[in-house]
Scaffold this motif. Structure first.
Motif, PDB file in Angstrom:
ATOM      1  N   ASN A  86      33.384  29.046  31.320  1.00 13.24           N
ATOM      2  CA  ASN A  86      32.200  29.891  31.234  1.00 13.24           C
ATOM      3  C   ASN A  86      32.620  31.340  30.986  1.00 13.24           C
ATOM      4  OD1 ASN A  86      29.788  31.214  31.549  1.00 13.24           O
ATOM      5  ND2 ASN A  86      29.177  30.026  33.343  1.00 13.24           N
ATOM      6  N   TYR A  87      32.055  31.939  29.944  1.00 10.88           N
ATOM      7  CA  TYR A  87      32.425  33.310  29.607  1.00 10.88           C
ATOM      8  C   TYR A  87      31.760  34.343  30.509  1.00 10.88           C
ATOM      9  CZ  TYR A  87      34.918  31.710  25.498  1.00 10.88           C
ATOM     10  OH  TYR A  87      35.814  31.107  24.653  1.00 10.88           O
ATOM     11  N   TYR A  88      30.678  34.008  31.199  1.00 11.43           N
ATOM     12  CA  TYR A  88      30.125  34.913  32.196  1.00 11.43           C
ATOM     13  C   TYR A  88      31.137  35.124  33.319  1.00 11.43           C
ATOM     14  CZ  TYR A  88      25.389  34.709  30.244  1.00 11.43           C
ATOM     15  OH  TYR A  88      24.297  34.822  29.434  1.00 11.43           O
ATOM     16  N   VAL A  89      31.744  34.027  33.753  1.00 14.51           N
ATOM     17  CA  VAL A  89      32.740  34.105  34.829  1.00 14.51           C
ATOM     18  C   VAL A  89      33.927  34.947  34.386  1.00 14.51           C
ATOM     19  CG1 VAL A  89      34.332  32.747  36.239  1.00 14.51           C
ATOM     20  CG2 VAL A  89      32.013  31.916  35.835  1.00 14.51           C
ATOM     21  N   ARG A  90      34.394  34.719  33.153  1.00 14.66           N
ATOM     22  CA  ARG A  90      35.538  35.491  32.656  1.00 14.66           C
ATOM     23  C   ARG A  90      35.198  36.971  32.533  1.00 14.66           C
ATOM     24  NH1 ARG A  90      39.399  32.530  28.280  1.00 14.66           N
ATOM     25  NH2 ARG A  90      39.540  30.536  29.315  1.00 14.66           N
ATOM     26  N   ALA A  91      33.983  37.276  32.087  1.00 18.56           N
ATOM     27  CA  ALA A  91      33.597  38.679  31.930  1.00 18.56           C
ATOM     28  C   ALA A  91      33.629  39.397  33.275  1.00 18.56           C
ATOM     29  CB  ALA A  91      32.203  38.765  31.309  1.00 18.56           C
ATOM     30  N   PHE A  92      33.024  38.819  34.294  1.00 17.79           N
ATOM     31  CA  PHE A  92      32.998  39.475  35.603  1.00 17.79           C
ATOM     32  C   PHE A  92      34.365  39.458  36.279  1.00 17.79           C
ATOM     33  CE2 PHE A  92      28.413  38.367  35.132  1.00 17.79           C
ATOM     34  CZ  PHE A  92      27.971  39.685  35.038  1.00 17.79           C
ATOM     35  N   LEU A  93      35.159  38.423  36.035  1.00 21.66           N
ATOM     36  CA  LEU A  93      36.514  38.371  36.583  1.00 21.66           C
ATOM     37  C   LEU A  93      37.382  39.484  36.000  1.00 21.66           C
ATOM     38  CD1 LEU A  93      38.659  36.798  38.266  1.00 21.66           C
ATOM     39  CD2 LEU A  93      39.146  35.528  36.174  1.00 21.66           C
ATOM     40  N   HIS A  94      37.319  39.665  34.685  1.00 20.02           N
ATOM     41  CA  HIS A  94      38.117  40.713  34.054  1.00 20.02           C
ATOM     42  C   HIS A  94      37.659  42.105  34.483  1.00 20.02           C
ATOM     43  CE1 HIS A  94      40.322  37.825  31.935  1.00 20.02           C
ATOM     44  NE2 HIS A  94      39.582  37.701  30.839  1.00 20.02           N
ATOM     45  N   LEU A  95      36.370  42.263  34.644  1.00 21.84           N
ATOM     46  CA  LEU A  95      35.864  43.558  35.096  1.00 21.84           C
ATOM     47  C   LEU A  95      36.336  43.847  36.529  1.00 21.84           C
ATOM     48  CD1 LEU A  95      34.123  45.916  34.181  1.00 21.84           C
ATOM     49  CD2 LEU A  95      32.166  44.787  35.228  1.00 21.84           C
ATOM     50  N   ALA A  96      36.300  42.834  37.392  1.00 21.86           N
ATOM     51  CA  ALA A  96      36.753  43.016  38.776  1.00 21.86           C
ATOM     52  C   ALA A  96      38.257  43.279  38.837  1.00 21.86           C
ATOM     53  CB  ALA A  96      36.402  41.789  39.609  1.00 21.86           C
ATOM     54  N   LEU A  97      39.028  42.616  37.970  1.00 20.26           N
ATOM     55  CA  LEU A  97      40.475  42.823  37.962  1.00 20.26           C
ATOM     56  C   LEU A  97      40.847  44.208  37.442  1.00 20.26           C
ATOM     57  CD1 LEU A  97      41.802  39.387  36.653  1.00 20.26           C
ATOM     58  CD2 LEU A  97      42.116  40.338  38.938  1.00 20.26           C
ATOM     59  N   SER A  98      40.008  44.763  36.592  1.00 22.87           N
ATOM     60  CA  SER A  98      40.362  46.052  35.993  1.00 22.87           C
ATOM     61  C   SER A  98      40.098  47.239  36.916  1.00 22.87           C
ATOM     62  CB  SER A  98      39.601  46.244  34.684  1.00 22.87           C
ATOM     63  OG  SER A  98      38.224  46.418  34.920  1.00 22.87           O
ATOM     64  N   VAL A  99      39.216  47.103  37.880  1.00 26.71           N
ATOM     65  CA  VAL A  99      38.820  48.245  38.724  1.00 26.71           C
ATOM     66  C   VAL A  99      39.989  48.813  39.533  1.00 26.71           C
ATOM     67  CG1 VAL A  99      37.348  48.945  40.653  1.00 26.71           C
ATOM     68  CG2 VAL A  99      36.402  47.610  38.773  1.00 26.71           C
ATOM     69  N   PRO A 100      40.748  48.030  40.300  1.00 23.22           N
ATOM     70  CA  PRO A 100      41.831  48.639  41.090  1.00 23.22           C
ATOM     71  C   PRO A 100      42.914  49.296  40.240  1.00 23.22           C
ATOM     72  CG  PRO A 100      41.351  46.447  41.915  1.00 23.22           C
ATOM     73  CD  PRO A 100      40.593  46.617  40.641  1.00 23.22           C
ATOM     74  N   ALA A 101      43.139  48.782  39.039  1.00 12.07           N
ATOM     75  CA  ALA A 101      44.173  49.375  38.194  1.00 12.07           C
ATOM     76  C   ALA A 101      43.737  50.711  37.611  1.00 12.07           C
ATOM     77  CB  ALA A 101      44.529  48.404  37.066  1.00 12.07           C
ATOM     78  N   GLY A 102      42.467  51.050  37.719  1.00 13.62           N
ATOM     79  CA  GLY A 102      41.977  52.316  37.190  1.00 13.62           C
ATOM     80  C   GLY A 102      42.307  53.525  38.037  1.00 13.62           C
ATOM     81  N   PHE A 103      42.874  53.326  39.218  1.00 12.70           N
ATOM     82  CA  PHE A 103      43.191  54.448  40.099  1.00 12.70           C
ATOM     83  C   PHE A 103      44.565  55.045  39.833  1.00 12.70           C
ATOM     84  CE2 PHE A 103      40.086  52.018  42.683  1.00 12.70           C
ATOM     85  CZ  PHE A 103      39.112  52.999  42.748  1.00 12.70           C
ATOM     86  N   LEU A 104      45.243  54.586  38.812  1.00 11.12           N
ATOM     87  CA  LEU A 104      46.588  55.063  38.520  1.00 11.12           C
ATOM     88  C   LEU A 104      46.674  55.411  37.042  1.00 11.12           C
ATOM     89  CD1 LEU A 104      49.329  55.420  39.918  1.00 11.12           C
ATOM     90  CD2 LEU A 104      49.877  53.083  39.300  1.00 11.12           C
ATOM     91  N   LEU A 105      47.271  56.539  36.724  1.00  7.64           N
ATOM     92  CA  LEU A 105      47.314  57.017  35.349  1.00  7.64           C
ATOM     93  C   LEU A 105      48.107  56.073  34.437  1.00  7.64           C
ATOM     94  CD1 LEU A 105      46.512  59.237  33.406  1.00  7.64           C
ATOM     95  CD2 LEU A 105      48.623  60.432  33.989  1.00  7.64           C
ATOM     96  N   ALA A 106      49.167  55.477  34.935  1.00  6.57           N
ATOM     97  CA  ALA A 106      49.999  54.603  34.102  1.00  6.57           C
ATOM     98  C   ALA A 106      49.278  53.325  33.697  1.00  6.57           C
ATOM     99  CB  ALA A 106      51.292  54.259  34.837  1.00  6.57           C
ATOM    100  N   THR A 107      48.280  52.923  34.455  1.00  7.55           N
ATOM    101  CA  THR A 107      47.580  51.666  34.154  1.00  7.55           C
ATOM    102  C   THR A 107      46.154  51.876  33.667  1.00  7.55           C
ATOM    103  OG1 THR A 107      46.913  51.472  36.465  1.00  7.55           O
ATOM    104  CG2 THR A 107      48.957  50.370  35.814  1.00  7.55           C
ATOM    105  N   ILE A 108      45.766  53.118  33.412  1.00  9.28           N
ATOM    106  CA  ILE A 108      44.387  53.385  32.999  1.00  9.28           C
ATOM    107  C   ILE A 108      44.093  52.816  31.612  1.00  9.28           C
ATOM    108  CG2 ILE A 108      44.754  55.662  31.972  1.00  9.28           C
ATOM    109  CD1 ILE A 108      41.885  54.978  34.288  1.00  9.28           C
ATOM    110  N   LEU A 109      45.082  52.783  30.733  1.00  8.45           N
ATOM    111  CA  LEU A 109      44.866  52.226  29.391  1.00  8.45           C
ATOM    112  C   LEU A 109      44.602  50.720  29.477  1.00  8.45           C
ATOM    113  CD1 LEU A 109      44.796  52.649  26.347  1.00  8.45           C
ATOM    114  CD2 LEU A 109      47.250  52.227  26.316  1.00  8.45           C
ATOM    115  N   GLY A 110      45.376  50.010  30.282  1.00 12.18           N
ATOM    116  CA  GLY A 110      45.137  48.583  30.483  1.00 12.18           C
ATOM    117  C   GLY A 110      43.784  48.309  31.100  1.00 12.18           C
TER     118      GLY A 110
END
Length: 194
Positions: A86-110
């Protein structure tokens, strides 16, 4: 014009995002940034995203190029059933995985790339797409009798097709009736000189 399959774009985007997350996490962790633990998280999240996104889904129309060694990961992704299809599950999973990595400059692009992949997956889900594994097609064996239409009538070496045209039945009957007797050998015999 055909309809765009958004899931293919999202798959490529998410795979690249996972690799970018891993590289940014390695830089943050090896450089001992102040919040280096977000870098360690990014490495784990990036590897998970890469493993999830490595097997391509089958396209609705046309053929899909399978990635090298994809069949092994396809089995793993198939085990989780609707959670991975299900692509709904993948969309929300990827969004949830991306949030913690946004607090660091080296991983903001990812983080940004994974958020974009999440949006594309959401669009694919709205369009009714879902992940379907690429199954190998059973190879059909050619039928022996079906490939040979007519066996050759004379042994090799054969003359070209223009030279071996057969005379019509009327010409063949006329030539046999004229001679009346056994036919002579048309090949001349060469005597050897001793």
């Amino acid at each position: 014009m055909g309809q765009i399959e958004w899931a293919m774009w999202a798959n490529e985007q998410a795979l690249a995002s996972g690799l970018i997350l891993v590289m940014g996490g390695i830089v943050a962790t090896a450089g001992q940034f102040t919040k280096w633990y977000f870098g360690a998280y990014s490495i784990g999240a990036g590897v998970f995203v890469c493993l999830l996104e490595y097997p391509r889904g089958k396209r609705r129309k046309g053929s899909t190029m399978e990635r090298c060694g994809q069949k092994y990961m396809t089995r793993v992704v198939k085990v989780f059933g609707p959670l991975t299809r299900n692509y709904y599950v993948r969309a929300f999973l990827h969004l949830a995985l991306s949030v913690p990595a946004g607090f660091l400059l080296a991983t903001i692009l990812g983080t940004a790339c994974l958020a974009i992949a999440s949006c594309i997956y959401l669009l694919a889900a709205f369009r009714g797409e879902q992940w379907v594994p690429i199954e190998p097609k059973p190879k059909e064996r050619p039928q022996v009798g079906g490939t040979i239409k007519q066996p050759p009538s004379n042994p090799p070496p054969r003359p070209p097709a223009e030279a071996r045209k057969k005379p019509s039945e009327g010409e063949a009957a006329g030539a046999a009736g004229v001679s009346g007797g056994p036919q002579e050998n048309p090949v001349p015999v060469i005597d050897e000189v001793v």
